[in-house]
Scaffold this active site. Structure first.
Site, PDB file in Angstrom:
ATOM      1  N   ARG A  14     -48.557  19.252 153.432  1.00 28.52           N
ATOM      2  CA  ARG A  14     -48.187  19.398 154.835  1.00 28.52           C
ATOM      3  C   ARG A  14     -48.911  18.364 155.685  1.00 28.52           C
ATOM      4  O   ARG A  14     -49.974  17.867 155.318  1.00 28.52           O
ATOM      5  CB  ARG A  14     -48.517  20.815 155.338  1.00 28.52           C
ATOM      6  CG  ARG A  14     -47.703  21.895 154.650  1.00 28.52           C
ATOM      7  CD  ARG A  14     -46.222  21.756 154.998  1.00 28.52           C
ATOM      8  NE  ARG A  14     -45.373  22.664 154.246  1.00 28.52           N
ATOM      9  CZ  ARG A  14     -44.537  22.286 153.268  1.00 28.52           C
ATOM     10  NH1 ARG A  14     -44.470  21.029 152.901  1.00 28.52           N
ATOM     11  NH2 ARG A  14     -43.773  23.164 152.664  1.00 28.52           N
ATOM     12  N   CYS A  15     -48.300  18.080 156.816  1.00 27.80           N
ATOM     13  CA  CYS A  15     -48.818  17.103 157.756  1.00 27.80           C
ATOM     14  C   CYS A  15     -50.303  17.393 158.039  1.00 27.80           C
ATOM     15  O   CYS A  15     -50.658  18.556 158.230  1.00 27.80           O
ATOM     16  CB  CYS A  15     -48.004  17.189 159.049  1.00 27.80           C
ATOM     17  SG  CYS A  15     -48.387  15.913 160.234  1.00 27.80           S
ATOM     18  N   PRO A  16     -51.124  16.370 158.010  1.00 21.58           N
ATOM     19  CA  PRO A  16     -50.876  14.937 157.967  1.00 21.58           C
ATOM     20  C   PRO A  16     -50.937  14.314 156.573  1.00 21.58           C
ATOM     21  O   PRO A  16     -50.835  13.097 156.435  1.00 21.58           O
ATOM     22  CB  PRO A  16     -51.993  14.374 158.836  1.00 21.58           C
ATOM     23  CG  PRO A  16     -53.160  15.266 158.510  1.00 21.58           C
ATOM     24  CD  PRO A  16     -52.548  16.652 158.331  1.00 21.58           C
ATOM     25  N   GLU A  17     -51.115  15.111 155.531  1.00 17.68           N
ATOM     26  CA  GLU A  17     -51.296  14.561 154.179  1.00 17.68           C
ATOM     27  C   GLU A  17     -50.169  13.631 153.710  1.00 17.68           C
ATOM     28  O   GLU A  17     -50.463  12.572 153.137  1.00 17.68           O
ATOM     29  CB  GLU A  17     -51.500  15.678 153.164  1.00 17.68           C
ATOM     30  CG  GLU A  17     -52.861  16.329 153.231  1.00 17.68           C
ATOM     31  CD  GLU A  17     -52.996  17.441 152.216  1.00 17.68           C
ATOM     32  OE1 GLU A  17     -53.849  17.299 151.329  1.00 17.68           O
ATOM     33  OE2 GLU A  17     -52.228  18.427 152.319  1.00 17.68           O
ATOM     34  N   ASP A  41     -41.752  18.903 153.349  1.00 19.81           N
ATOM     35  CA  ASP A  41     -42.327  19.168 154.667  1.00 19.81           C
ATOM     36  C   ASP A  41     -41.335  18.694 155.738  1.00 19.81           C
ATOM     37  O   ASP A  41     -41.052  17.498 155.828  1.00 19.81           O
ATOM     38  CB  ASP A  41     -43.651  18.425 154.810  1.00 19.81           C
ATOM     39  CG  ASP A  41     -44.304  18.615 156.169  1.00 19.81           C
ATOM     40  OD1 ASP A  41     -43.768  19.374 156.998  1.00 19.81           O
ATOM     41  OD2 ASP A  41     -45.347  17.989 156.405  1.00 19.81           O
TER      42      ASP A  41
END
Length: 79
Positions: A14-17, A41
């Protein structure tokens, strides 16, 4: 996350990954290389095209019809 040659599997992240790992992978590949990105995502539908535009990479194709989103991008300049 798995990487198989020119496939970057960002599923279950999930953001920011996803963007952080995409940026890292882009640095590792040569100019002109096409990269397939897999993600689930929903934020990547917006984030990956914005990243490509900002960094001047070509967004060749997007498929967001399935639950696994696919993005094909081509590195077009040196990082």
């Amino acid at each position: 996350m798995t990487v198989d040659n020119n496939v970057l599997d960002l599923r279950k992240l999930r953001c920011p990954e996803p963007i952080m790992l995409l940026r890292k992978k882009i640095r590792e590949i040569k100019n002109g290389t096409t990269l397939l990105i897999l993600s689930d995502d929903p934020s990547t539908i917006r984030e990956i095209p914005q990243y490509c535009k900002f960094m001047h990479h070509k967004l060749l194709k997007i498929n967001t019809k399935d639950t696994i989103y696919k993005f094909w991008i081509q590195k077009t300049h040196k990082m």
